[in-house]
Write an enzyme that holds these catalytic residues in place. Structure first.
Site, mmCIF file in Angstrom:
data_model
loop_
_atom_site.group_PDB
_atom_site.id
_atom_site.type_symbol
_atom_site.label_atom_id
_atom_site.label_comp_id
_atom_site.label_asym_id
_atom_site.label_seq_id
_atom_site.Cartn_x
_atom_site.Cartn_y
_atom_site.Cartn_z
ATOM 1 N N ASN A 117 60.177 28.193 111.591
ATOM 2 C CA ASN A 117 60.102 26.737 111.539
ATOM 3 C C ASN A 117 61.441 26.193 112.009
ATOM 4 O O ASN A 117 62.494 26.625 111.518
ATOM 5 C CB ASN A 117 59.813 26.270 110.110
ATOM 6 C CG ASN A 117 58.466 26.764 109.616
ATOM 7 O OD1 ASN A 117 57.491 26.823 110.376
ATOM 8 N ND2 ASN A 117 58.387 27.136 108.349
ATOM 9 N N SER A 125 63.114 23.872 106.186
ATOM 10 C CA SER A 125 63.728 23.318 104.967
ATOM 11 C C SER A 125 65.078 23.947 104.651
ATOM 12 O O SER A 125 65.884 23.341 103.958
ATOM 13 C CB SER A 125 62.784 23.463 103.775
ATOM 14 O OG SER A 125 62.549 24.826 103.495
ATOM 15 N N HIS A 130 65.792 31.695 110.099
ATOM 16 C CA HIS A 130 65.041 32.713 109.351
ATOM 17 C C HIS A 130 63.648 32.830 109.929
ATOM 18 O O HIS A 130 63.094 31.868 110.476
ATOM 19 C CB HIS A 130 64.972 32.371 107.862
ATOM 20 C CG HIS A 130 64.438 31.008 107.556
ATOM 21 N ND1 HIS A 130 65.214 29.879 107.654
ATOM 22 C CD2 HIS A 130 63.211 30.590 107.162
ATOM 23 C CE1 HIS A 130 64.484 28.815 107.326
ATOM 24 N NE2 HIS A 130 63.263 29.218 107.040
HETATM 25 P P1 DGP Z 1 61.380 26.992 105.907
HETATM 26 O O1 DGP Z 1 60.497 25.930 105.379
HETATM 27 O O2 DGP Z 1 60.842 27.646 107.152
HETATM 28 O O3 DGP Z 1 62.814 26.497 106.079
HETATM 29 O O4 DGP Z 1 61.387 28.146 104.814
HETATM 30 C C1 DGP Z 1 62.344 28.286 103.809
HETATM 31 C C2 DGP Z 1 61.794 29.285 102.839
HETATM 32 O O5 DGP Z 1 62.854 29.728 102.024
HETATM 33 C C3 DGP Z 1 60.721 28.762 101.909
HETATM 34 O O6 DGP Z 1 59.509 29.478 102.151
HETATM 35 C C4 DGP Z 1 61.229 29.024 100.507
HETATM 36 C C5 DGP Z 1 62.365 29.988 100.747
HETATM 37 N N1 DGP Z 1 63.497 29.830 99.864
HETATM 38 C C6 DGP Z 1 64.217 28.710 99.652
HETATM 39 N N2 DGP Z 1 65.217 28.949 98.803
HETATM 40 C C7 DGP Z 1 65.131 30.263 98.461
HETATM 41 C C8 DGP Z 1 65.896 31.108 97.603
HETATM 42 O O7 DGP Z 1 66.871 30.719 96.977
HETATM 43 N N3 DGP Z 1 65.484 32.399 97.502
HETATM 44 C C9 DGP Z 1 64.406 32.881 98.189
HETATM 45 N N4 DGP Z 1 64.088 34.169 98.027
HETATM 46 N N5 DGP Z 1 63.671 32.113 99.004
HETATM 47 C C10 DGP Z 1 64.033 30.816 99.139
#
Ligand code: DGP
Length: 148
Positions: A117, A125, A130
């Site tokens: 994304n 977000s 990633h």
């Molecule tokens: P995006 O919407 O593509 O930016 O995805 C961000 C993702 O990151 C979302 O699926 C939730 C995940 N995420 C956010 N904060 C954390 C965290 O502190 N730990 C982990 N394991 N995942 C997280």
């Protein structure tokens, strides 16, 4: 953690020329203050790791959208896919190789999806590049709600 144990060894037989950057020293790699994924990469925030080498880290998503939902990130801070350049894009090829390896190890033999994304329209977000590795269920297409 089971897969962390199985996967922490770097990919030794990677023939892709981008693998050369893995031999480069990681000290001084750019980490962004207040970036949650930089903090996870630095071990300052816990995460369930499934793979790690000098250049990338893969860990379970906090809010899984499929039975298998892993995030694969470069350890170097790159804000988004829009920030990729000839100088830093080698890590993306490596991330896809790690995704293929993890898909095998995690039993996604029926297929999987790799998602990036980017930006507000892409619903990014976390502002650290990633890739979502999703699998273990039938996906849908297109990836957005139908127009009214
Ligand atoms: P995006 O919407 O593509 O930016 O995805 C961000 C993702 O990151 C979302 O699926 C939730 C995940 N995420 C956010 N904060 C954390 C965290 O502190 N730990 C982990 N394991 N995942 C997280």
């Amino acid at each position: 953690m089971l897969y962390y144990t199985q996967s922490t060894a770097p990919i030794k037989n990677c023939r892709h020329k981008a693998y050369a950057f893995l031999a480069a020293p990681t000290e001084g790699m750019f980490h962004m203050e207040d970036c949650i994924f930089c903090k996870i990469a630095a071990g300052e925030i816990p995460a369930t790791k499934v793979y790690e080498d000098e250049a990338v880290l893969a860990f379970r998503d906090l809010d899984p959208q499929a039975p298998t939902h892993v995030l694969i990130i470069p350890k170097e801070h790159i804000a988004s896919a829009a920030e990729l350049t000839p100088e830093n894009s080698g890590v993306v090829a490596h991330i896809f190789e790690v995704a293929a390896r993890l898909a095998k190890e995690l039993g996604l033999e029926k297929g999987f999806r790799v998602v990036n994304n980017c930006g507000p329209d892409g619903m990014q977000s976390v502002q650290h590049l990633h890739f979502h590795l999703l699998g273990g269920r039938q996906m849908g297409w297109p990836p957005f709600p139908p127009q009214p």
